[in-house]
Design a protein around this motif. Structure first.
Motif, short mmCIF file in Angstrom:
data_model
loop_
_atom_site.label_atom_id
_atom_site.label_comp_id
_atom_site.label_asym_id
_atom_site.label_seq_id
_atom_site.Cartn_x
_atom_site.Cartn_y
_atom_site.Cartn_z
N LYS A 83 7.76 7.23 6.92
CA LYS A 83 8.79 6.23 6.63
C LYS A 83 9.05 6.14 5.12
O LYS A 83 9.15 5.03 4.55
CB LYS A 83 8.40 4.86 7.19
CG LYS A 83 7.97 4.88 8.65
CD LYS A 83 9.05 5.43 9.56
CE LYS A 83 8.60 5.43 11.02
NZ LYS A 83 9.57 6.12 11.91
N LEU A 84 9.18 7.26 4.47
CA LEU A 84 9.46 7.26 3.03
C LEU A 84 10.95 7.05 2.78
O LEU A 84 11.78 7.16 3.68
CB LEU A 84 8.99 8.58 2.40
CG LEU A 84 7.50 8.90 2.56
CD1 LEU A 84 7.14 10.17 1.79
CD2 LEU A 84 6.62 7.75 2.14
N LYS A 91 0.82 -1.20 0.00
CA LYS A 91 0.00 0.00 0.00
C LYS A 91 0.86 1.26 0.00
O LYS A 91 1.97 1.26 0.53
CB LYS A 91 -0.94 -0.01 1.20
CG LYS A 91 -2.03 -1.10 1.10
CD LYS A 91 -3.00 -0.98 2.24
CE LYS A 91 -4.13 -2.00 2.11
NZ LYS A 91 -5.02 -1.72 0.96
N ILE A 92 0.30 2.34 -0.57
CA ILE A 92 1.06 3.56 -0.79
C ILE A 92 0.48 4.70 0.05
O ILE A 92 -0.72 4.93 0.04
CB ILE A 92 1.03 4.00 -2.27
CG1 ILE A 92 1.15 2.78 -3.18
CG2 ILE A 92 2.12 5.01 -2.57
CD1 ILE A 92 0.90 3.12 -4.64
N GLY A 140 8.20 7.51 -2.62
CA GLY A 140 7.36 6.35 -2.36
C GLY A 140 5.94 6.64 -1.95
O GLY A 140 5.23 5.72 -1.50
N ALA A 141 5.47 7.89 -2.10
CA ALA A 141 4.09 8.22 -1.75
C ALA A 141 3.39 8.82 -2.96
O ALA A 141 4.03 9.35 -3.88
CB ALA A 141 4.04 9.21 -0.59
N MET A 142 2.07 8.73 -2.98
CA MET A 142 1.30 9.44 -4.00
C MET A 142 1.13 10.89 -3.56
O MET A 142 0.95 11.16 -2.36
CB MET A 142 -0.08 8.80 -4.17
CG MET A 142 -0.08 7.41 -4.75
SD MET A 142 -1.76 6.77 -5.01
CE MET A 142 -2.24 6.35 -3.32
N PHE A 147 -9.75 8.47 -2.80
CA PHE A 147 -8.48 7.77 -2.57
C PHE A 147 -8.59 6.76 -1.42
O PHE A 147 -7.91 5.72 -1.45
CB PHE A 147 -7.36 8.77 -2.31
CG PHE A 147 -6.83 9.42 -3.56
CD1 PHE A 147 -5.96 8.73 -4.41
CD2 PHE A 147 -7.21 10.70 -3.90
CE1 PHE A 147 -5.48 9.31 -5.57
CE2 PHE A 147 -6.74 11.30 -5.06
CZ PHE A 147 -5.87 10.60 -5.90
N SER A 148 -9.42 7.04 -0.45
CA SER A 148 -9.57 6.09 0.66
C SER A 148 -10.18 4.78 0.19
O SER A 148 -9.98 3.73 0.81
CB SER A 148 -10.43 6.70 1.77
OG SER A 148 -9.80 7.81 2.35
N ALA A 149 -10.95 4.86 -0.90
CA ALA A 149 -11.61 3.66 -1.42
C ALA A 149 -10.69 2.83 -2.32
O ALA A 149 -11.02 1.68 -2.65
CB ALA A 149 -12.86 4.06 -2.20
N LEU A 150 -9.54 3.39 -2.73
CA LEU A 150 -8.62 2.62 -3.59
C LEU A 150 -7.87 1.59 -2.76
O LEU A 150 -7.37 1.89 -1.66
CB LEU A 150 -7.61 3.58 -4.26
CG LEU A 150 -8.19 4.63 -5.21
CD1 LEU A 150 -7.04 5.48 -5.78
CD2 LEU A 150 -8.99 3.98 -6.34
N LYS A 151 -7.77 0.38 -3.28
CA LYS A 151 -7.09 -0.70 -2.55
C LYS A 151 -5.63 -0.40 -2.29
O LYS A 151 -5.06 -0.88 -1.29
CB LYS A 151 -7.23 -2.00 -3.33
CG LYS A 151 -8.66 -2.54 -3.40
CD LYS A 151 -8.71 -3.85 -4.17
CE LYS A 151 -10.13 -4.40 -4.22
NZ LYS A 151 -10.22 -5.68 -4.96
N GLU A 152 -5.02 0.39 -3.17
CA GLU A 152 -3.58 0.63 -3.05
C GLU A 152 -3.24 1.73 -2.04
O GLU A 152 -2.08 1.90 -1.65
CB GLU A 152 -3.00 1.02 -4.40
CG GLU A 152 -3.61 2.28 -4.98
CD GLU A 152 -3.32 2.44 -6.46
OE1 GLU A 152 -3.47 3.55 -6.96
OE2 GLU A 152 -2.97 1.44 -7.11
N THR A 153 -4.22 2.48 -1.58
CA THR A 153 -3.96 3.59 -0.65
C THR A 153 -3.77 3.08 0.77
O THR A 153 -4.59 2.32 1.29
CB THR A 153 -5.10 4.61 -0.67
OG1 THR A 153 -5.30 5.09 -2.00
CG2 THR A 153 -4.81 5.79 0.25
N ASP A 154 -2.70 3.52 1.41
CA ASP A 154 -2.47 3.22 2.82
C ASP A 154 -3.23 4.27 3.63
O ASP A 154 -2.74 5.40 3.83
CB ASP A 154 -0.98 3.27 3.13
CG ASP A 154 -0.67 2.87 4.57
OD1 ASP A 154 -1.62 2.78 5.39
OD2 ASP A 154 0.51 2.67 4.89
#
Length: 467
Positions: free
Chosen positions: A410-411, A194-195, A225-227, A268-275
């Motif tokens: 922690k990037l 997750k990102i 390493g972040a969006m 973005f909260s609904a995207l599986k890839e979002t941390d």
């Protein structure tokens, strides 16, 4: 003797003129044109007041002679306050006439008000009670209680461009029927798991989110390493396809911007890839005020970094920051108390020496440290003060943000540093402005159901009194 008589004669004429003006004043308001009163102040107190003809044209001062006091500052205030005007003191004896700035207080007044707010709580429990009072009132003040229904539409996403360690794609989200918030998503390449996400609203600077320094900041975050989602304020940037620049300076702009931030978080909260445990927000200037407000309103934001924005004596110089009555919530609040609502979430304040953040380390930051200490995490709020710098999002301000994100999210800092350990922004590609458009070079891809014009936007908020 002759000189004395001449002075006495002139004085008598002045007295007679003033008496004549009062005698002839049939409405008992003892009016004088503002321009005459300003000239009299300059003569009487031996000062200079700068003004332009349009500023004083057709303006009158009631009870003019009665407004004079023993000192010039009190006299000027007495004369100008009823006209919603003020002066800025440029140097001793030199003043400049200005319209009254509701959003700007004297430094000591701002500090005193913040101190009075601080008497309402003394520990975590009493502060949480205060927060519980303010938060729902923010939504009410913004006409977002309840939230408008969310349009059942898919995001509009452009083709992805690939660069050194990151990609960029433009996204438009429909936040109200026919109203979009537009932005560009900077995303790391070759990520695993997750990102994190950093919302990156853009402030009141020329060229909006298309500026090189804005592109650099977002690309560097992605390379770490972040969006980073860079988005326009209302009636700013690509939003000007639907609304005029003048519409940005209307109160409802603040409502639309806040709703846009909420819809972005929804998406973005609904995207599986979002941390979702690592969602932050960082904007500068007016977008810094927006960042403070969004963090106070929405607990999904886990980190905030308002840049050259927060102040106890400046409420934001644009209605998009203070046009709606958010500062009347909870019986009255200010931007520093709203910033305290982020506690205990990590928060970075970046301040400089040439704007309303010049005194941040002296009073506002210690207040926030005390608020964070209620949770036992005083070190979670930080202030990077740059006393020799101006109001911008320059390299040192970006470095402060990079350091803060690396520390708290922690990037991967080594991905954006050279062999000497310094940040290297040279690998970022600066795109042409039109490459960041969602709706085409001339807006030809704007959907047919787009709301056009502020008067049509107001119809979506029937309780709005904004004009």
């Amino acid at each position: 003797m002759l000189k004395y008589l001449a002075i006495l004669f002139i004085a008598n004429i002045s007295t007679v003129n003033n008496l004549s003006a009062q005698i002839q004043n049939t409405d008992n308001l003892y009016k004088k044109p503002l321009v005459e009163v300003l000239k009299e102040i300059q003569t009487r107190f031996k000062v200079q007041i700068k003004y332009s003809e349009p500023q004083v044209k057709d303006k009158w001062v009631n009870y003019a002679e009665w407004r004079f006091r023993a000192n010039v500052d009190e006299t000027i205030s007495n004369v100008l306050a009823p006209l919603d005007m003020k002066v800025n003191k440029e140097k001793p004896g030199v003043y400049k006439l200005k319209e009254y700035e509701y959003y700007r207080w004297e430094v000591q007044d701002g500090w005193a008000y913040l101190d009075s707010l601080a008497t309402k709580y003394h520990d975590q429990a009493s502060w949480e009670k205060r927060k519980a009072q303010i938060k729902p009132e923010l939504y009410q003040a913004l006409l977002l209680s309840p939230l408008p229904a969310k349009p059942d539409s898919k995001p509009i996403i452009t083709a992805k461009r690939i660069f050194d360690g990151y990609s960029v794609e433009n996204i438009a989200l429909e936040i109200l029927p026919g109203v979009w918030i537009n932005g560009s998503l900077y995303k790391p390449l070759n990520f695993k798991g997750k990102i994190p996400l950093v919302l990156s609203p853009d402030g009141h600077w020329e060229k909006q989110r298309f500026r090189p320094d804005c592109q650099i900041r977002c690309a560097m975050i992605a390379r770490m390493g972040a969006m980073a989602f860079s988005y326009d304020l209302f009636a700013w940037g690509e939003s000007m396809l639907q609304f005029k620049y003048e519409d940005h300076r209307k109160s409802l702009a603040q409502t639309v911007q806040a709703l846009g931030g909420i819809r972005i978080l929804d998406y973005f909260s609904a995207l599986k890839e979002t941390d979702t445990s690592r969602i932050g927000i960082s904007g500068g200037s007016g977008a810094g005020s927006h960042s403070i407000l969004m963090t106070a309103m929405d607990d999904r934001i886990k980190l905030s970094a308002p840049v050259v924005a927060m102040s106890s004596y400046f409420y934001g110089g644009c209605p998009c920051e203070s046009g709606m009555p958010i500062h009347q919530c909870g019986g009255g609040t200010d931007n520093v108390e709203l910033a305290a609502m982020a506690a205990p979430r990590p928060q970075l304040l970046v301040s400089d020496g040439s704007d309303w953040t010049a005194h941040t380390p002296e009073h506002d930051f210690p207040y926030l440290q005390k608020m964070y200490s209620y949770y036992g995490v005083k070190d979670k709020v930080e202030n990077v003060h740059l006393p020799d710098e101006k109001h911008d999002f320059g390299i040192n301000k970006r470095i402060a943000l990079y350091d803060f994100l690396i520390k708290n999210f922690k990037l991967n800092g080594t991905a954006v540093k050279d062999k000497t350990g310094k940040y290297d922004e040279s690998k970022v590609t600066i795109e042409k402005e039109n490459a960041l458009y969602v709706f085409g070079d001339k807006g030809e891809k704007l959907p047919k159901n787009a709301v056009m014009g502020f008067e049509n936007l107001e119809k979506l908020f029937p309780l709005s009194a904004s004009k």
